[in-house]
Design a protein around this motif. Structure first.
Motif, PDB file in Angstrom:
ATOM      1  N   GLU A 169       9.681  13.073  55.357  1.00 21.14           N
ATOM      2  CA  GLU A 169      10.074  14.223  54.532  1.00 21.14           C
ATOM      3  C   GLU A 169      11.583  14.442  54.596  1.00 21.14           C
ATOM      4  OE1 GLU A 169       7.944  15.718  52.460  1.00 21.14           O
ATOM      5  OE2 GLU A 169       6.479  14.275  53.235  1.00 21.14           O
ATOM      6  N   ILE A 170      12.158  14.295  55.789  1.00 15.84           N
ATOM      7  CA  ILE A 170      13.610  14.441  55.942  1.00 15.84           C
ATOM      8  C   ILE A 170      14.336  13.399  55.099  1.00 15.84           C
ATOM      9  CG2 ILE A 170      15.509  14.088  57.596  1.00 15.84           C
ATOM     10  CD1 ILE A 170      13.642  15.496  59.696  1.00 15.84           C
ATOM     11  N   TRP A 171      13.856  12.163  55.133  1.00 16.30           N
ATOM     12  CA  TRP A 171      14.515  11.092  54.369  1.00 16.30           C
ATOM     13  C   TRP A 171      14.302  11.247  52.865  1.00 16.30           C
ATOM     14  CZ3 TRP A 171      17.747   6.901  55.203  1.00 16.30           C
ATOM     15  CH2 TRP A 171      18.200   6.740  56.510  1.00 16.30           C
ATOM     16  N   LYS A 172      13.183  11.798  52.446  1.00 14.31           N
ATOM     17  CA  LYS A 172      12.965  12.034  51.012  1.00 14.31           C
ATOM     18  C   LYS A 172      14.008  13.010  50.470  1.00 14.31           C
ATOM     19  CE  LYS A 172       8.605  12.973  49.941  1.00 14.31           C
ATOM     20  NZ  LYS A 172       7.190  13.385  50.192  1.00 14.31           N
ATOM     21  N   LYS A 173      14.273  14.080  51.243  1.00 15.26           N
ATOM     22  CA  LYS A 173      15.301  15.022  50.787  1.00 15.26           C
ATOM     23  C   LYS A 173      16.690  14.400  50.915  1.00 15.26           C
ATOM     24  CE  LYS A 173      17.235  19.579  50.906  1.00 15.26           C
ATOM     25  NZ  LYS A 173      17.546  20.793  51.652  1.00 15.26           N
ATOM     26  N   PHE A 174      16.904  13.658  52.012  1.00 18.90           N
ATOM     27  CA  PHE A 174      18.190  12.989  52.219  1.00 18.90           C
ATOM     28  C   PHE A 174      18.488  12.036  51.060  1.00 18.90           C
ATOM     29  CE2 PHE A 174      20.578   9.350  54.019  1.00 18.90           C
ATOM     30  CZ  PHE A 174      21.730  10.006  54.421  1.00 18.90           C
ATOM     31  N   LEU A 175      17.481  11.313  50.619  1.00 19.11           N
ATOM     32  CA  LEU A 175      17.618  10.398  49.472  1.00 19.11           C
ATOM     33  C   LEU A 175      18.143  11.140  48.254  1.00 19.11           C
ATOM     34  CD1 LEU A 175      16.894   7.682  47.921  1.00 19.11           C
ATOM     35  CD2 LEU A 175      14.692   8.765  47.475  1.00 19.11           C
ATOM     36  N   PHE A 176      17.534  12.267  47.947  1.00 19.92           N
ATOM     37  CA  PHE A 176      17.919  13.046  46.759  1.00 19.92           C
ATOM     38  C   PHE A 176      19.337  13.595  46.904  1.00 19.92           C
ATOM     39  CE2 PHE A 176      18.267  17.415  45.076  1.00 19.92           C
ATOM     40  CZ  PHE A 176      18.243  17.129  43.715  1.00 19.92           C
ATOM     41  N   VAL A 193      18.159   1.015  53.768  1.00 20.40           N
ATOM     42  CA  VAL A 193      18.493   1.427  55.133  1.00 20.40           C
ATOM     43  C   VAL A 193      17.311   2.139  55.776  1.00 20.40           C
ATOM     44  CG1 VAL A 193      19.987   2.928  56.519  1.00 20.40           C
ATOM     45  CG2 VAL A 193      20.981   1.516  54.702  1.00 20.40           C
ATOM     46  N   ALA A 194      16.675   3.027  55.014  1.00 27.21           N
ATOM     47  CA  ALA A 194      15.509   3.757  55.536  1.00 27.21           C
ATOM     48  C   ALA A 194      14.417   2.784  55.974  1.00 27.21           C
ATOM     49  CB  ALA A 194      14.981   4.716  54.474  1.00 27.21           C
ATOM     50  N   ASN A 195      14.110   1.827  55.127  1.00 29.14           N
ATOM     51  CA  ASN A 195      13.048   0.866  55.442  1.00 29.14           C
ATOM     52  C   ASN A 195      13.400   0.043  56.683  1.00 29.14           C
ATOM     53  OD1 ASN A 195      12.213   0.107  51.944  1.00 29.14           O
ATOM     54  ND2 ASN A 195      11.631   1.838  53.227  1.00 29.14           N
ATOM     55  N   ALA A 196      14.662  -0.328  56.808  1.00 31.10           N
ATOM     56  CA  ALA A 196      15.088  -1.096  57.983  1.00 31.10           C
ATOM     57  C   ALA A 196      14.965  -0.275  59.271  1.00 31.10           C
ATOM     58  CB  ALA A 196      16.526  -1.565  57.802  1.00 31.10           C
ATOM     59  N   LYS A 197      15.008   1.048  59.127  1.00 29.80           N
ATOM     60  CA  LYS A 197      14.869   1.943  60.280  1.00 29.80           C
ATOM     61  C   LYS A 197      13.417   2.375  60.498  1.00 29.80           C
ATOM     62  CE  LYS A 197      18.080   5.128  60.894  1.00 29.80           C
ATOM     63  NZ  LYS A 197      18.730   4.713  62.160  1.00 29.80           N
ATOM     64  N   GLY A 198      12.500   1.795  59.706  1.00 25.81           N
ATOM     65  CA  GLY A 198      11.089   2.095  59.883  1.00 25.81           C
ATOM     66  C   GLY A 198      10.595   3.319  59.138  1.00 25.81           C
ATOM     67  N   ILE A 199      11.404   3.851  58.232  1.00 27.27           N
ATOM     68  CA  ILE A 199      11.003   5.014  57.425  1.00 27.27           C
ATOM     69  C   ILE A 199      10.338   4.494  56.152  1.00 27.27           C
ATOM     70  CG2 ILE A 199      11.789   7.103  56.256  1.00 27.27           C
ATOM     71  CD1 ILE A 199      12.264   7.157  59.291  1.00 27.27           C
ATOM     72  N   PRO A 200       9.080   4.892  55.888  1.00 27.55           N
ATOM     73  CA  PRO A 200       8.335   4.309  54.763  1.00 27.55           C
ATOM     74  C   PRO A 200       8.665   4.901  53.388  1.00 27.55           C
ATOM     75  CG  PRO A 200       6.921   5.836  55.953  1.00 27.55           C
ATOM     76  CD  PRO A 200       8.226   5.788  56.708  1.00 27.55           C
ATOM     77  N   LEU A 201       9.957   4.909  53.043  1.00 25.84           N
ATOM     78  CA  LEU A 201      10.334   5.279  51.674  1.00 25.84           C
ATOM     79  C   LEU A 201       9.890   4.172  50.724  1.00 25.84           C
ATOM     80  CD1 LEU A 201      14.003   6.695  51.615  1.00 25.84           C
ATOM     81  CD2 LEU A 201      11.912   7.933  51.073  1.00 25.84           C
ATOM     82  N   VAL A 202       9.269   4.543  49.607  1.00 23.02           N
ATOM     83  CA  VAL A 202       8.800   3.562  48.619  1.00 23.02           C
ATOM     84  C   VAL A 202       9.382   3.904  47.247  1.00 23.02           C
ATOM     85  CG1 VAL A 202       6.672   3.089  49.905  1.00 23.02           C
ATOM     86  CG2 VAL A 202       6.689   4.898  48.173  1.00 23.02           C
ATOM     87  N   GLU A 203       9.157   3.011  46.292  1.00 25.98           N
ATOM     88  CA  GLU A 203       9.703   3.216  44.940  1.00 25.98           C
ATOM     89  C   GLU A 203       9.256   4.542  44.344  1.00 25.98           C
ATOM     90  OE1 GLU A 203      11.946   1.656  43.078  1.00 25.98           O
ATOM     91  OE2 GLU A 203      12.340   0.293  44.760  1.00 25.98           O
ATOM     92  N   GLY A 204       8.036   4.952  44.657  1.00 29.22           N
ATOM     93  CA  GLY A 204       7.532   6.227  44.140  1.00 29.22           C
ATOM     94  C   GLY A 204       8.368   7.412  44.572  1.00 29.22           C
ATOM     95  N   HIS A 205       8.919   7.339  45.785  1.00 26.76           N
ATOM     96  CA  HIS A 205       9.787   8.421  46.261  1.00 26.76           C
ATOM     97  C   HIS A 205      11.092   8.436  45.476  1.00 26.76           C
ATOM     98  CE1 HIS A 205       7.426   7.859  50.213  1.00 26.76           C
ATOM     99  NE2 HIS A 205       6.980   8.953  49.621  1.00 26.76           N
ATOM    100  N   LEU A 206      11.620   7.260  45.132  1.00 31.36           N
ATOM    101  CA  LEU A 206      12.823   7.200  44.304  1.00 31.36           C
ATOM    102  C   LEU A 206      12.541   7.755  42.913  1.00 31.36           C
ATOM    103  CD1 LEU A 206      13.665   5.255  46.646  1.00 31.36           C
ATOM    104  CD2 LEU A 206      14.975   3.980  44.929  1.00 31.36           C
ATOM    105  N   GLU A 207      11.398   7.387  42.356  1.00 23.49           N
ATOM    106  CA  GLU A 207      11.034   7.896  41.031  1.00 23.49           C
ATOM    107  C   GLU A 207      10.948   9.414  41.031  1.00 23.49           C
ATOM    108  OE1 GLU A 207       7.419   5.866  40.108  1.00 23.49           O
ATOM    109  OE2 GLU A 207       8.391   3.886  40.062  1.00 23.49           O
ATOM    110  N   LYS A 208      10.362   9.974  42.090  1.00 28.11           N
ATOM    111  CA  LYS A 208      10.243  11.429  42.203  1.00 28.11           C
ATOM    112  C   LYS A 208      11.617  12.074  42.305  1.00 28.11           C
ATOM    113  CE  LYS A 208       8.072  15.363  42.868  1.00 28.11           C
ATOM    114  NZ  LYS A 208       7.357  16.026  41.750  1.00 28.11           N
ATOM    115  N   ALA A 209      12.516  11.471  43.094  1.00 25.00           N
ATOM    116  CA  ALA A 209      13.878  12.002  43.222  1.00 25.00           C
ATOM    117  C   ALA A 209      14.573  12.029  41.870  1.00 25.00           C
ATOM    118  CB  ALA A 209      14.680  11.163  44.219  1.00 25.00           C
TER     119      ALA A 209
END
Length: 308
Positions: free
Chosen positions: A182-189, A227-243
């Motif tokens: 959740e932190i990374w989803k907001k950080f992404l945006f 970067v998120a994925n390399a750190k083990g955070i499961p951000l996916v394309e759907g999260h980018l689409e939502k952002a």
């Protein structure tokens, strides 16, 4: 429950005001004219959900005056966290809960450099609010929400107790299965829009109108996902689409707070946003050319703001 709100800006002021309005013992840490106004007249909150005014139990800039807190909400900027943690360390107990609500992906890590692990929770918030004038907070959009949890994502009694506190105060809150995601989803945006917004110095609708700039936004986001994925955070394309759905819905004239700081020549969260991605990418041997370009272009202004 004895609560400290450290930093009475748009975030701390709104959520601290709601907690004080609900009858909790709230101490507000503020400074300057804002502190003077709160001491004299209380804190005024103008909100799309209804205006209110509160008088905190204590408003101060002197931590020596404060009783041992049960719960601390950090409403400062992410680059201020380490210094605030050092100030808090002597006055908190083994049971005190410290909840950071800043934008940024590594706020918990900064706290853990100074505080005991059992004191630290992970969190974020959704709200658009700011100090309109000393003693007054203005909440202009987003249904205010706090997302929070244990840093190991465990279910605990104290998380349930905090949920009850937020419920009593009329604050929407959410305890997710994976707080880091959740932190990374907001950080992404927020990182995607803040740096490029600061560099172009125009609102989000103007960036959307340019095919070239909009593509840069998308590349910025893709690099953050790498970067998120390399750190083990499961951000996916759907999260980018939502952002990007959220970016598309932002009304004309919308700017991010870090962008506004950059444009006004104030110290900003550049290091904690695009700068963080650039530095983490270097450690991970990942290429992030767009984030690096944005960061390096803004860095001289950031240094000037901090030296003035």
């Amino acid at each position: 429950m004895n609560i400290i709100i450290f930093g009475i800006g748009g975030v701390g002021g709104y959520f601290g005001g709601k907690l004080a309005q609900a009858g909790f013992e709230v101490t507000m840490i503020a400074r300057g004219k804002h502190l003077e106004a709160i001491r004299q007249n209380g804190l005024e909150v103008e909100s799309i959900n209804g205006n209110f005014k509160v008088k905190p139990k204590l408003a101060t800039d002197n931590l020596a005056e404060i009783p041992v807190p049960d719960f601390v909400i950090l409403g400062v900027k992410s680059w201020q966290i380490r210094e605030v943690a050092k100030q808090l360390k002597p006055i908190i107990s083994a049971e005190t809960m410290v909840l950071p609500l800043q934008n940024g992906a590594d706020n918990v890590e900064k706290l853990l450099e100074i505080l005991q692990k059992k004191n630290v929770l992970a969190g974020l918030c959704h709200i658009v609010s700011f100090v309109e004038k000393p003693g007054k907070i203005k909440h202009v959009s987003f249904e205010p929400r706090i997302t929070f949890g244990e840093i190991d994502n465990s279910e605990s009694k104290r998380i349930q107790e905090l949920k009850s506190v937020f419920d009593k105060a009329g604050i929407t809150s959410f305890n997710p299965d994976n707080i880091q995601l959740e932190i990374w989803k907001k950080f992404l945006f927020i990182t995607t829009i803040s740096g490029l917004g600061g560099l172009t110095r125009v609102s989000i609708d103007k960036i959307r109108e340019s095919d070239y700039l909009y593509e840069l936004l998308q590349k910025t986001a893709q690099e953050i996902k790498l970067v998120a994925n390399a750190k083990g955070i499961p951000l996916v394309e759907g999260h980018l689409e939502k952002a990007f759905e959220i970016i598309q819905k932002q009304p004309p004239g919308t700017t991010a707070s870090t962008q506004r700081d950059i444009m006004a020549g104030r110290p900003s969260e550049l290091e904690n946003f695009n700068g963080f991605i650039v530095k983490e990418a270097k450690k991970l041997k990942i290429s992030t050319p767009v984030n690096k370009m944005i960061y390096e272009c803004l860095l001289p202004m950031e240094r000037e703001a901090r030296n003035s």
